[in-house]
Motif scaffolding. Structure first.
Motif, PDB file in Angstrom:
ATOM      1  N   ALA A 177       0.773  -0.762  -0.475  1.00  0.00           N
ATOM      2  CA  ALA A 177      -0.176  -0.082  -0.347  1.00  0.00           C
ATOM      3  C   ALA A 177       0.711   1.040  -0.200  1.00  0.00           C
ATOM      4  CB  ALA A 177      -0.816   0.273   1.203  1.00  0.00           C
ATOM      5  N   ALA A 178       2.477   0.927   1.024  1.00  0.00           N
ATOM      6  CA  ALA A 178       2.609   2.558   0.981  1.00  0.00           C
ATOM      7  C   ALA A 178       2.911   3.160  -0.890  1.00  0.00           C
ATOM      8  CB  ALA A 178       3.696   1.960   1.975  1.00  0.00           C
ATOM      9  N   LEU A 179       3.870   1.475  -0.777  1.00  0.00           N
ATOM     10  CA  LEU A 179       4.263   1.912  -2.537  1.00  0.00           C
ATOM     11  C   LEU A 179       3.493   2.480  -3.449  1.00  0.00           C
ATOM     12  CD1 LEU A 179       7.578   1.859  -3.670  1.00  0.00           C
ATOM     13  CD2 LEU A 179       7.073  -0.446  -4.294  1.00  0.00           C
ATOM     14  N   LEU A 180       2.276   1.716  -3.477  1.00  0.00           N
ATOM     15  CA  LEU A 180       0.932   1.971  -3.959  1.00  0.00           C
ATOM     16  C   LEU A 180       1.254   3.901  -4.082  1.00  0.00           C
ATOM     17  CD1 LEU A 180      -1.328  -0.504  -4.300  1.00  0.00           C
ATOM     18  CD2 LEU A 180      -0.631   0.500  -6.207  1.00  0.00           C
ATOM     19  N   VAL A 181       0.768   3.771  -3.435  1.00  0.00           N
ATOM     20  CA  VAL A 181       1.026   5.740  -2.779  1.00  0.00           C
ATOM     21  C   VAL A 181       1.921   6.344  -2.651  1.00  0.00           C
ATOM     22  CG1 VAL A 181       0.493   6.958  -0.957  1.00  0.00           C
ATOM     23  CG2 VAL A 181      -0.846   4.859  -0.860  1.00  0.00           C
ATOM     24  N   ALA A 260      -3.357  13.942  -0.888  1.00  0.00           N
ATOM     25  CA  ALA A 260      -3.734  13.709  -2.426  1.00  0.00           C
ATOM     26  C   ALA A 260      -3.835  11.942  -3.347  1.00  0.00           C
ATOM     27  CB  ALA A 260      -2.759  14.685  -3.469  1.00  0.00           C
ATOM     28  N   ALA A 261      -2.489  11.391  -3.182  1.00  0.00           N
ATOM     29  CA  ALA A 261      -2.422  10.485  -3.957  1.00  0.00           C
ATOM     30  C   ALA A 261      -2.827   8.944  -3.392  1.00  0.00           C
ATOM     31  CB  ALA A 261      -0.981   9.840  -3.514  1.00  0.00           C
ATOM     32  N   ARG A 262      -3.640   8.803  -2.325  1.00  0.00           N
ATOM     33  CA  ARG A 262      -4.029   8.231  -1.049  1.00  0.00           C
ATOM     34  C   ARG A 262      -6.004   8.020  -2.120  1.00  0.00           C
ATOM     35  NH1 ARG A 262      -3.066  10.081   3.808  1.00  0.00           N
ATOM     36  NH2 ARG A 262      -4.168  10.962   4.392  1.00  0.00           N
ATOM     37  N   GLN A 263      -6.069   9.911  -2.302  1.00  0.00           N
ATOM     38  CA  GLN A 263      -7.764  10.013  -2.466  1.00  0.00           C
ATOM     39  C   GLN A 263      -7.686   9.518  -4.136  1.00  0.00           C
ATOM     40  OE1 GLN A 263     -10.536  10.622  -0.963  1.00  0.00           O
ATOM     41  NE2 GLN A 263     -10.752   9.927  -2.412  1.00  0.00           N
ATOM     42  N   GLY A 264      -6.524   9.998  -4.613  1.00  0.00           N
ATOM     43  CA  GLY A 264      -6.787   9.291  -6.314  1.00  0.00           C
ATOM     44  C   GLY A 264      -7.021   8.308  -6.396  1.00  0.00           C
ATOM     45  N   LEU A 266      -7.953   5.624  -4.314  1.00  0.00           N
ATOM     46  CA  LEU A 266      -8.753   5.117  -4.015  1.00  0.00           C
ATOM     47  C   LEU A 266      -9.612   5.579  -5.141  1.00  0.00           C
ATOM     48  CD1 LEU A 266      -8.560   5.347  -0.076  1.00  0.00           C
ATOM     49  CD2 LEU A 266      -8.463   3.588  -0.714  1.00  0.00           C
ATOM     50  N   ASN A 267      -9.818   6.712  -5.739  1.00  0.00           N
ATOM     51  CA  ASN A 267     -11.165   6.808  -6.191  1.00  0.00           C
ATOM     52  C   ASN A 267     -11.210   6.078  -7.810  1.00  0.00           C
ATOM     53  OD1 ASN A 267     -12.412   8.933  -4.853  1.00  0.00           O
ATOM     54  ND2 ASN A 267     -11.770  10.477  -5.867  1.00  0.00           N
ATOM     55  N   TYR A 268      -9.709   5.885  -8.274  1.00  0.00           N
ATOM     56  CA  TYR A 268      -9.196   5.042  -9.530  1.00  0.00           C
ATOM     57  C   TYR A 268     -10.021   3.771  -9.703  1.00  0.00           C
ATOM     58  CZ  TYR A 268      -6.448   2.476 -13.037  1.00  0.00           C
ATOM     59  OH  TYR A 268      -6.325   1.822 -13.828  1.00  0.00           O
ATOM     60  N   ARG A 269      -9.770   2.724  -7.748  1.00  0.00           N
ATOM     61  CA  ARG A 269      -9.368   1.876  -7.697  1.00  0.00           C
ATOM     62  C   ARG A 269     -11.545   2.004  -7.641  1.00  0.00           C
ATOM     63  NH1 ARG A 269      -5.870  -2.016  -6.146  1.00  0.00           N
ATOM     64  NH2 ARG A 269      -7.306  -3.009  -4.738  1.00  0.00           N
ATOM     65  N   ARG A 270     -12.100   2.408  -6.946  1.00  0.00           N
ATOM     66  CA  ARG A 270     -13.710   2.803  -6.889  1.00  0.00           C
ATOM     67  C   ARG A 270     -14.188   2.887  -8.084  1.00  0.00           C
ATOM     68  NH1 ARG A 270     -13.201   6.403  -1.364  1.00  0.00           N
ATOM     69  NH2 ARG A 270     -12.194   4.424  -0.432  1.00  0.00           N
ATOM     70  N   LEU A 271     -13.402   3.534  -8.815  1.00  0.00           N
ATOM     71  CA  LEU A 271     -14.367   3.308 -10.998  1.00  0.00           C
ATOM     72  C   LEU A 271     -13.471   2.248 -10.880  1.00  0.00           C
ATOM     73  CD1 LEU A 271     -15.914   5.386 -12.615  1.00  0.00           C
ATOM     74  CD2 LEU A 271     -13.567   5.970 -12.615  1.00  0.00           C
ATOM     75  N   SER A 272     -12.418   1.834 -11.241  1.00  0.00           N
ATOM     76  CA  SER A 272     -12.171   0.772 -11.833  1.00  0.00           C
ATOM     77  C   SER A 272     -13.631  -0.563 -11.875  1.00  0.00           C
ATOM     78  CB  SER A 272     -11.502  -0.124 -11.821  1.00  0.00           C
ATOM     79  OG  SER A 272      -9.912   1.073 -12.131  1.00  0.00           O
ATOM     80  N   ARG A 273     -13.588  -0.658 -10.232  1.00  0.00           N
ATOM     81  CA  ARG A 273     -14.696  -1.861  -9.910  1.00  0.00           C
ATOM     82  C   ARG A 273     -16.195  -1.941 -10.342  1.00  0.00           C
ATOM     83  NH1 ARG A 273     -12.363  -1.587  -4.173  1.00  0.00           N
ATOM     84  NH2 ARG A 273     -14.839  -0.814  -3.755  1.00  0.00           N
ATOM     85  N   ALA A 274     -16.088  -0.802 -10.276  1.00  0.00           N
ATOM     86  CA  ALA A 274     -17.129  -0.755 -10.959  1.00  0.00           C
ATOM     87  C   ALA A 274     -17.642  -0.445 -12.274  1.00  0.00           C
ATOM     88  CB  ALA A 274     -18.109   1.331 -10.850  1.00  0.00           C
ATOM     89  N   GLN A 275     -16.475  -1.396 -12.532  1.00  0.00           N
ATOM     90  CA  GLN A 275     -17.439  -1.555 -14.608  1.00  0.00           C
ATOM     91  C   GLN A 275     -16.629  -3.245 -14.304  1.00  0.00           C
ATOM     92  OE1 GLN A 275     -17.121   0.731 -16.467  1.00  0.00           O
ATOM     93  NE2 GLN A 275     -16.470   2.238 -14.246  1.00  0.00           N
ATOM     94  N   ASP A 276     -18.455  -3.857 -15.099  1.00  0.00           N
ATOM     95  CA  ASP A 276     -18.153  -4.918 -15.337  1.00  0.00           C
ATOM     96  C   ASP A 276     -16.739  -6.207 -15.162  1.00  0.00           C
ATOM     97  OD1 ASP A 276     -20.801  -4.948 -13.874  1.00  0.00           O
ATOM     98  OD2 ASP A 276     -21.861  -4.986 -15.618  1.00  0.00           O
ATOM     99  N   LEU A 299      -6.759  -3.632   1.494  1.00  0.00           N
ATOM    100  CA  LEU A 299      -5.837  -2.819   0.985  1.00  0.00           C
ATOM    101  C   LEU A 299      -5.981  -2.106   0.644  1.00  0.00           C
ATOM    102  CD1 LEU A 299      -2.646  -2.900  -0.283  1.00  0.00           C
ATOM    103  CD2 LEU A 299      -4.636  -3.177  -2.898  1.00  0.00           C
ATOM    104  N   GLU A 300      -7.411  -1.664  -0.117  1.00  0.00           N
ATOM    105  CA  GLU A 300      -8.236   0.094  -0.044  1.00  0.00           C
ATOM    106  C   GLU A 300      -7.943   0.729   1.397  1.00  0.00           C
ATOM    107  OE1 GLU A 300     -12.195   0.401  -1.774  1.00  0.00           O
ATOM    108  OE2 GLU A 300     -10.591  -0.471  -4.007  1.00  0.00           O
ATOM    109  N   ALA A 301      -7.817  -0.026   3.291  1.00  0.00           N
ATOM    110  CA  ALA A 301      -8.157   0.397   4.373  1.00  0.00           C
ATOM    111  C   ALA A 301      -6.769   0.762   4.414  1.00  0.00           C
ATOM    112  CB  ALA A 301      -8.456  -0.838   5.023  1.00  0.00           C
ATOM    113  N   GLN A 302      -5.744   0.115   3.896  1.00  0.00           N
ATOM    114  CA  GLN A 302      -4.653   0.261   4.382  1.00  0.00           C
ATOM    115  C   GLN A 302      -4.049   1.566   3.701  1.00  0.00           C
ATOM    116  OE1 GLN A 302      -2.950  -3.489   3.237  1.00  0.00           O
ATOM    117  NE2 GLN A 302      -2.923  -4.295   5.115  1.00  0.00           N
ATOM    118  N   ILE A 303      -4.562   1.721   2.114  1.00  0.00           N
ATOM    119  CA  ILE A 303      -3.842   3.168   1.320  1.00  0.00           C
ATOM    120  C   ILE A 303      -4.487   3.830   1.575  1.00  0.00           C
ATOM    121  CG2 ILE A 303      -4.578   4.010  -0.829  1.00  0.00           C
ATOM    122  CD1 ILE A 303      -4.831   1.440  -1.942  1.00  0.00           C
TER     123      ILE A 303
END
Length: 335
Positions: A177-181, A260-264, A266-276, A299-303
């Motif tokens: 999670a830390a390296l992702l951010v 800003a990176a955390r929010q961006g 998480l938004n990206y992951r949630r948007l992707s997960r909304a795609q079937d 993972l998202e909680a860790q991010i």
């Protein structure tokens, strides 16, 4: 792998059709000839493209696996030679030996008749196993010497930079999670350092970014950074990229950048997960890896909890500028 997009009432029939196609493929000779022709044409076109040339250079560099090993990186000449040598008999023999549903995963998202889908899956794939047992090919990290390549691509309007670094980490490891951010703050999104410095502030590049190709099972992920730019800007782009790498290692990331990176991210992951299709792929991958969907939520909680200190520490631990392999390609003559 087969991907299906259809309606509720047609899904069972499509599953049965896919089952017939993969279990009893017709494999016509003319289809092989057409695929061969198209692929050879694509390879020839790539020989002249900066993006393909830097990828070939970095793919070959430090590749320790012999030709014939599935992990061997084939250059353009080898890919052409191998493609020309493929016969229809070889394809049929490969299918008989290795194709089967013994290790298959299936995931579906959307409106469906679950009982009908399960019946269709059993009808399509039950009892279909491969003579050769499945065995995962391991891909351990291979130490690669730092190197810089410069490859001419005559008469091309744009040039490409590609840098990469093998990382001894995999998905869901402690520093994931830390390296992702940290990477998101450095090179992903419109607020990243690379974009703000090289694209916005200095106007040197049409596109610039970094990302991590995460390995799920072997501690062998790949960090990459890329830029597309006018050939005359090569020296300035390389210098700005090197300076931002050095600054990230020396100064780390600020609390505002990490927030800003955390929010961006998480938004990206949630948007992707909304795609079937993305969700179905995630469910299928989790099944193969023996994971539950809760792993993604964890993972998202860790991010969301990553601090600037944690992001900086992860970046310094894994991103080593002195070990970077870098390639540039373009029409640099006289520039």
């Amino acid at each position: 792998m087969a991907q299906i997009t259809t309606t509720r009432e047609h899904l069972p029939a499509v599953i049965e059709l896919v089952g017939q196609m993969v279990r009893q493929p017709s494999l016509p000779a003319e289809a092989l000839d057409e695929i061969r022709r198209q692929t050879l044409s694509a390879i020839e076109a790539q020989r002249k493209e900066p993006e393909a040339l830097v990828a070939e250079a970095l793919g070959q560099h430090g590749n320790t696996y012999p030709r014939g090993d599935v992990r061997h990186f084939r250059n353009f000449d080898q890919a052409t030679e191998d493609l020309k040598a493929v016969t229809l008999d070889q394809l049929k023999a490969f299918h008989r030996q290795f194709a089967g549903a013994g290790r298959a995963q299936f995931a579906a998202v959307g409106a469906m008749d679950e009982a009908a889908v399960q019946t269709a899956l059993r009808k399509a794939f039950e009892g279909w196993g491969a003579p050769t047992a499945y065995k995962r090919v391991e891909r351990p990290l291979v130490a690669v010497a730092p190197q810089r390549f410069q490859i001419e691509a005559p008469d091309k309007q744009n040039a490409t930079l590609l840098a990469q670094l093998a990382l001894p980490i995999r998905e869901l490891d402690a520093d994931h999670a830390a390296l992702l951010v940290a990477n998101f703050a450095f090179g992903s999104g419109g607020s990243s350092r690379l974009w703000k410095r090289i694209r916005e502030a200095e106007g040197l590049s049409y596109d610039v970014r970094s990302g991590i190709r995460w390995a799920a099972q072997d501690a062998n992920s790949l960090w990459q950074a890329s830029a597309i730019f006018a050939p005359q800007n090569r020296a300035k782009v390389e210098a700005a990229f090197a300076e931002e790498l050095a600054r990230a290692s020396k100064d780390g990331f600020t609390t505002a950048e990490v927030e800003a990176a955390r929010q961006g991210l998480l938004n990206y992951r949630r948007l992707s997960r909304a795609q079937d299709p993305v969700l179905a792929g995630t469910l299928s991958s989790n099944e193969y890896l023996g994971r539950t969907f809760a792993a993604s939520q964890t993972l998202e909680a860790q991010i969301g909890a990553v601090t600037a200190e944690q992001a900086t520490a992860a970046w310094r631990k894994y991103i080593k500028p002195q070990s970077l392999v870098l390639a540039v390609s373009g029409d640099f003559k006289g520039k």
